[in-house]
Design a protein around this motif. Structure first.
Motif, PDB file in Angstrom:
ATOM      1  N   CYS A 114     -28.384   2.238   1.461  1.00  0.00           N
ATOM      2  CA  CYS A 114     -28.915   1.525   2.630  1.00  0.00           C
ATOM      3  C   CYS A 114     -29.058   2.492   3.812  1.00  0.00           C
ATOM      4  O   CYS A 114     -28.092   3.180   4.174  1.00  0.00           O
ATOM      5  N   PHE A 162     -29.351   1.652   6.796  1.00  0.00           N
ATOM      6  CA  PHE A 162     -28.704   1.127   8.013  1.00  0.00           C
ATOM      7  C   PHE A 162     -27.212   1.459   8.014  1.00  0.00           C
ATOM      8  O   PHE A 162     -26.620   1.796   9.005  1.00  0.00           O
ATOM      9  N   CYS A 163     -26.570   1.311   6.816  1.00  0.00           N
ATOM     10  CA  CYS A 163     -25.086   1.442   6.854  1.00  0.00           C
ATOM     11  C   CYS A 163     -24.554   2.315   5.734  1.00  0.00           C
ATOM     12  O   CYS A 163     -23.336   2.494   5.605  1.00  0.00           O
ATOM     13  N   GLY A 176     -24.497   1.581   2.631  1.00  0.00           N
ATOM     14  CA  GLY A 176     -23.991   0.810   1.477  1.00  0.00           C
ATOM     15  C   GLY A 176     -24.936   0.884   0.280  1.00  0.00           C
ATOM     16  O   GLY A 176     -26.042   1.417   0.382  1.00  0.00           O
ATOM     17  N   CYS A 184     -24.170  -4.610   4.207  1.00  0.00           N
ATOM     18  CA  CYS A 184     -24.596  -5.248   5.486  1.00  0.00           C
ATOM     19  C   CYS A 184     -25.617  -6.364   5.249  1.00  0.00           C
ATOM     20  O   CYS A 184     -25.974  -7.083   6.159  1.00  0.00           O
ATOM     21  N   CYS A 228     -28.751  -4.959   0.800  1.00  0.00           N
ATOM     22  CA  CYS A 228     -27.583  -4.066   0.835  1.00  0.00           C
ATOM     23  C   CYS A 228     -26.320  -4.888   0.544  1.00  0.00           C
ATOM     24  O   CYS A 228     -26.093  -5.946   1.128  1.00  0.00           O
TER      25      CYS A 228
END
Ligand code: BV8
Ligand code: ZN
Length: 248
Positions: A146, A148-149, A151, A128, A125
């Motif tokens: 991503c 997770f975030c 991005g 992150c 990513c």
């Protein structure tokens, strides 16, 4: 084809260091960068292999890497890759440094390959840094996001303007300074800091041999120039190694 001096070096060298570039994968069907029919002939490297390029046109850059991944997945190591893997046990050490991102050396059995420019299989990513390797669908032409975030996900290759992985570059520099024989194979010597390694080796006393069917920046400076393709020259070197050396 090879000088007596080179044959002697193959027989007696303690430490062998090799630098490879896109030319070693050409005979596996992967386009080089600067040959007339190469990748950069169709695309501008600054546009495609740089953070700015990715940020200004993420889908174009992402689909270019997806296209290249497909080529890499279909490609097979050639006779040169297998010969290189075969000789690694005859030197202590053979340090293999590559600028290539296709992992063909590893697929042929070479171990501890120093990937100066990362590899095209892995992704992370942009925001992150989390790695995103397995959930990438090769057919997906849009930049994945991503989980997770949120991005953008990018290939884990080293782009122009980006630092090379510090530990890898350090090991490559050390192996260039501390070898008796240095082979530069299939690289035009245009991209730094990788391109500086053969001359560093020569400054530190190594016998430097270039294997490349064309002229490059090294051609008049190397101690020897072998104008053969990788898949022909490397098996010839491996034959000499197996005849005169024993496994360490
Ligand atoms: C950096 C990954 C610090 C992505 C790639 C110092 C001096 C001058 C410029 C610079 C410098 N330091 C930094 C720079 C800028 C830049 C640079 O070098 N620019 C060049 C173009 C002038 N370097 C960087 O940005 C590097 N980062 O130094 O960070 C920094 C940071 C900010 C500012 C300053 C410094 C990052 C460079 C990494 C770029 N990433 N690839 C991707 O693959 O998409 S580069 C790309 O080129 C590939 O990795 C490729 O491997 C590499 C080199 O190309 P070659 O492998 O040599 O391939 P090429 O097509 O050129 O040649 C093929 C050869 O094979 C030919 O000679 C042909 O004759 C031969 N051949 C063909 N068939 C065969 C064969 N040989 C044998 N057998 C055959 N069958
Ligand atoms: Zn993220």
């Amino acid at each position: 084809m090879f000088s007596q001096e080179f044959i002697e070096k193959i027989k007696t060298a303690e430490r062998l260091t090799v630098l490879t570039g896109a030319g070693v994968s050409a005979e596996s069907g992967i386009a080089t960068f600067r040959d007339p029919d190469g990748l950069w002939a169709q695309f501008n490297p600054q546009e495609m292999a740089s953070v700015d390029g990715f940020m200004s046109n993420p889908d174009l850059v992402w689909s270019w890497y997806q296209y290249r991944r497909e080529t890499v997945f279909k490609a097979k190591p050639n006779a040169g890759h297998f010969a290189m893997a075969e000789i690694q046990d005859y030197f202590d050490p053979l340090t293999l440094i590559t600028q290539n991102v296709d992992q063909l050396h590893q697929r042929a059995g070479s171990e501890n390959v120093l990937e100066l420019h990362g590899n095209i299989i892995e992704n992370h990513c942009l925001d992150c840094g989390e790695s995103h390797d397995d959930e990438i669908d090769i057919q997906n032409k849009e930049v994945p996001v991503c989980n997770f975030c949120g991005g953008k996900i990018r290939p884990s290759v080293v782009w122009f303007g980006e630092m090379l992985p510090e530990d890898v570059l350090y090991q490559a520099g050390a192996a260039s300074e501390d070898c008796d024989l240095f082979l530069t194979i299939g690289t035009s010597g245009e991209v730094y800091p990788a391109a500086g390694l053969p001359m560093i080796a020569q400054d530190y006393g190594a016998y430097v041999v270039e294997i490349n069917p064309n002229e490059t920046v090294y051609s008049n400076r190397a101690d020897e120039k072998i104008m053969l393709p990788f898949s022909q020259a490397m098996p010839m070197i491996a034959e000499i190694v197996k005849k005169y050396r024993t496994k360490v």
